[in-house]
Design a protein around this motif. Sequence first.
Motif, mmCIF file in Angstrom:
data_model
loop_
_atom_site.group_PDB
_atom_site.id
_atom_site.type_symbol
_atom_site.label_atom_id
_atom_site.label_comp_id
_atom_site.label_asym_id
_atom_site.label_seq_id
_atom_site.Cartn_x
_atom_site.Cartn_y
_atom_site.Cartn_z
ATOM 1 N N CYS A 38 13.171 12.335 14.707
ATOM 2 C CA CYS A 38 12.204 12.048 13.641
ATOM 3 C C CYS A 38 11.651 10.617 13.692
ATOM 4 O O CYS A 38 10.846 10.240 12.844
ATOM 5 N N TRP A 39 12.102 9.803 14.670
ATOM 6 C CA TRP A 39 11.768 8.364 14.645
ATOM 7 C C TRP A 39 10.261 8.118 14.528
ATOM 8 O O TRP A 39 9.803 7.420 13.621
ATOM 9 N N ASN A 40 9.487 8.658 15.462
ATOM 10 C CA ASN A 40 8.050 8.322 15.503
ATOM 11 C C ASN A 40 7.317 8.735 14.237
ATOM 12 O O ASN A 40 6.440 8.022 13.761
ATOM 13 N N GLN A 41 7.694 9.906 13.698
ATOM 14 C CA GLN A 41 6.970 10.360 12.486
ATOM 15 C C GLN A 41 7.452 9.632 11.233
ATOM 16 O O GLN A 41 6.870 9.810 10.168
ATOM 17 N N SER A 42 8.509 8.860 11.351
ATOM 18 C CA SER A 42 9.075 8.227 10.156
ATOM 19 C C SER A 42 8.213 7.080 9.619
ATOM 20 O O SER A 42 8.387 6.675 8.472
ATOM 21 N N PHE A 43 7.343 6.543 10.465
ATOM 22 C CA PHE A 43 6.615 5.327 10.059
ATOM 23 C C PHE A 43 5.099 5.477 10.187
ATOM 24 O O PHE A 43 4.606 6.108 11.106
ATOM 25 N N ASP A 44 4.386 4.824 9.241
ATOM 26 C CA ASP A 44 2.932 4.727 9.358
ATOM 27 C C ASP A 44 2.574 3.545 10.257
ATOM 28 O O ASP A 44 1.520 3.511 10.879
ATOM 29 N N LEU A 45 3.452 2.553 10.268
ATOM 30 C CA LEU A 45 3.161 1.328 11.020
ATOM 31 C C LEU A 45 4.426 0.861 11.744
ATOM 32 O O LEU A 45 5.492 0.753 11.136
ATOM 33 N N HIS A 46 4.279 0.597 13.067
ATOM 34 C CA HIS A 46 5.376 0.007 13.838
ATOM 35 C C HIS A 46 4.855 -1.363 14.238
ATOM 36 O O HIS A 46 3.830 -1.452 14.900
ATOM 37 N N ASP A 104 0.822 -1.232 0.000
ATOM 38 C CA ASP A 104 0.000 0.000 0.000
ATOM 39 C C ASP A 104 0.841 1.262 0.000
ATOM 40 O O ASP A 104 0.303 2.361 0.120
ATOM 41 N N GLY A 105 2.151 1.112 0.038
ATOM 42 C CA GLY A 105 3.031 2.293 0.009
ATOM 43 C C GLY A 105 3.324 2.868 1.378
ATOM 44 O O GLY A 105 3.850 3.983 1.485
ATOM 45 N N GLN A 106 2.979 2.130 2.461
ATOM 46 C CA GLN A 106 3.215 2.675 3.803
ATOM 47 C C GLN A 106 4.670 2.504 4.233
ATOM 48 O O GLN A 106 5.355 1.569 3.813
ATOM 49 N N SER A 107 5.110 3.396 5.116
ATOM 50 C CA SER A 107 6.436 3.262 5.727
ATOM 51 C C SER A 107 6.289 2.415 6.982
ATOM 52 O O SER A 107 5.407 2.671 7.815
ATOM 53 N N VAL A 108 7.146 1.408 7.113
ATOM 54 C CA VAL A 108 6.946 0.417 8.179
ATOM 55 C C VAL A 108 8.230 0.170 8.953
ATOM 56 O O VAL A 108 9.309 0.066 8.357
ATOM 57 N N PHE A 109 8.085 0.062 10.285
ATOM 58 C CA PHE A 109 9.190 -0.419 11.121
ATOM 59 C C PHE A 109 8.831 -1.823 11.590
ATOM 60 O O PHE A 109 7.796 -2.035 12.221
ATOM 61 N N ILE A 110 9.684 -2.786 11.241
ATOM 62 C CA ILE A 110 9.430 -4.185 11.589
ATOM 63 C C ILE A 110 10.440 -4.609 12.645
ATOM 64 O O ILE A 110 11.649 -4.494 12.439
ATOM 65 N N THR A 111 9.942 -5.086 13.780
ATOM 66 C CA THR A 111 10.857 -5.581 14.794
ATOM 67 C C THR A 111 10.387 -6.952 15.275
ATOM 68 O O THR A 111 9.370 -7.472 14.800
ATOM 69 N N GLY A 112 11.108 -7.537 16.199
ATOM 70 C CA GLY A 112 10.735 -8.853 16.719
ATOM 71 C C GLY A 112 11.981 -9.567 17.199
ATOM 72 O O GLY A 112 13.096 -9.245 16.782
ATOM 73 N N SER A 113 11.763 -10.555 18.061
ATOM 74 C CA SER A 113 12.886 -11.325 18.615
ATOM 75 C C SER A 113 13.654 -12.020 17.507
ATOM 76 O O SER A 113 13.160 -12.141 16.379
ATOM 77 N N ALA A 114 14.808 -12.556 17.866
ATOM 78 C CA ALA A 114 15.596 -13.353 16.925
ATOM 79 C C ALA A 114 14.762 -14.562 16.487
ATOM 80 O O ALA A 114 14.100 -15.189 17.317
ATOM 81 N N GLY A 115 14.773 -14.837 15.197
ATOM 82 C CA GLY A 115 14.082 -16.031 14.700
ATOM 83 C C GLY A 115 12.605 -15.846 14.409
ATOM 84 O O GLY A 115 11.870 -16.823 14.221
ATOM 85 N N THR A 116 12.144 -14.594 14.338
ATOM 86 C CA THR A 116 10.721 -14.363 14.043
ATOM 87 C C THR A 116 10.487 -14.160 12.541
ATOM 88 O O THR A 116 9.364 -13.866 12.123
ATOM 89 N N GLY A 117 11.524 -14.279 11.756
ATOM 90 C CA GLY A 117 11.353 -14.238 10.298
ATOM 91 C C GLY A 117 11.538 -12.865 9.677
ATOM 92 O O GLY A 117 11.108 -12.630 8.547
ATOM 93 N N LYS A 118 12.231 -11.971 10.356
ATOM 94 C CA LYS A 118 12.418 -10.614 9.813
ATOM 95 C C LYS A 118 13.182 -10.663 8.483
ATOM 96 O O LYS A 118 12.790 -10.031 7.514
ATOM 97 N N THR A 119 14.274 -11.437 8.477
ATOM 98 C CA THR A 119 15.108 -11.474 7.268
ATOM 99 C C THR A 119 14.364 -12.117 6.109
ATOM 100 O O THR A 119 14.384 -11.607 4.982
#
Length: 498
Positions: free
Chosen positions: A230-238, A70-85
Amino acid sequence: MVFFHSTIAPFRCYSICRSSRWIPYSTYIKNLLNNDNGKTKKSKIESLSPKRTRIKWTDEQKVILDAVSDGQSVFITGSAGTGKTLLMNNVVKRLKKIHPKGTVFVTASTGTAACGLNGQTVHSFAGVGIGLGNDESREMLLERVMANARACYRWSRVESLVIDEISMISHELFECLEYIARKVKSGGSLSEEKIWGGIQLVVSGDFFQLPPIMNKGENDGKVFAFEANCWNQSFDLHIELTKIFRQADPQLIKVLQEIRKGAVDSESMEILEKRSFQSVPDPSVVQLFPHTEDVKRVNKIKMDSLESNIIAYNASDTGKGHWKRLLDKGIALERLELCVGARVMLIKNLNIFGKLVNGATGTITRFNFYLDPMDKNDMDIRSICEYGNYLPVVKFDSGTEMVITPETWQVMDGDKVVAQRKQIRLMLAWAMSIHKCQGMTLDSLHTDLKRAFGPAMVYVALSRVKSFSGLYLSGFDPAKIKAHPKVVQFYKTHFLKV
Ligand SMILES: Nc1ncnc2c1ncn2[C@@H]1O[C@H](COP(=O)(O)OP(=O)(O)OP(=O)(O)O)[C@@H](O)[C@H]1O
């Protein structure tokens, strides 16, 4: 393509030298092909090409993929092994579908992660040096970047920027990147200025893993990218990925989660103490070290002790200058020396569901001679194998035996391949560094916790392992289990599950 497992006609008769040991060519070939005194070993060897498998994304992963589409800016986090890569590879494909060719730039904080994603480092993308020029103001930095024609071109082209392994990006660099994007994209008009210049930003990483390396004097009390104004405004979705794939045992997941947050209860401490051993238990277990000198030393001792003939693979590289140097920061070695009996590790996924993933370990059983001048793969081997067309055969600890073919790692500048390395997708696996193991899944590991330094190192090391039975510790020191208080606070504030 043809494999000769048992016989090979050595038409030439010459000798091959390794560490000043000279042997007749015919003996050499025989030794290469057999590891059991000349008897041919018949085994089922799996197909050469990695199997294509369909991944069933979790609901969380689907939300991210949809938001990206959808064109959104996203921050993806999660523990090791949650499939980020794994997810990031798919995110890049989605971005390339929605943005014009050459406008999606894939970057990571480290060369290893960048090469793993076929991207480039953030520093090389942005045209900022490591250390950001110390006392340089942001305006001066912008001027410096604009004076760099390639960097200027990238900033003017970029419509979507991917940053992987964000935990190692400092708050200062993150702010500078936003500033440059905003200024370049507005063309100097204040009224046109938008956060990140309107670029779609996709950032991934786990701040509980390795932190930025801060230069002395650079630290004004802030460390992490999430501390940037600028961190918080950088993303539409965390969003935090919560389903852990690497481990299945709930008890191990609990212990690792506690280590991640730096607060281990007495029950978990007892479990960890039970995994403590006086010495390295089994030579097949990967030893993790914080320092690369130890890694080199252990691998060399083990390799020399085998007294087998070495087959060397010299990477076939393309690219120039700093693009080519970036390849050396990746995981694939320029020169890889292997021999029968060597413990090795996959450095790129072969088959996720067949458990042949980045980090899968095994032993080299022999080298297959590969002879078909018309075959494209054959040409690949000939260009990198020092003494002919030999491919290593690895018996993985999971039981599968496989011939390992060359693989390509690319450094991309947008859609343009600026450097490329072709090499066998293996590295020696008696020992490896904790920094290099970030991103890997290991069946078993041994580490001496006394040597760990800084927050997150114990978590990064221990979270590679799939089960308790594969975890071997020595020098257990609970004081080494640390999480940075700012990171704990950040996750408490934004992600309720901490
Ligand atoms: N939806 C999925 N279905 C099946 N397996 C998955 C899925 N997502 C991830 N995995 C598997 O989980 C394992 C861990 O994934 P990955 O390495 O991407 O995690 P990560 O979050 O990047 O870990 P780290 O932070 O340690 O680098 C890999 O073997 C990956 O193939």
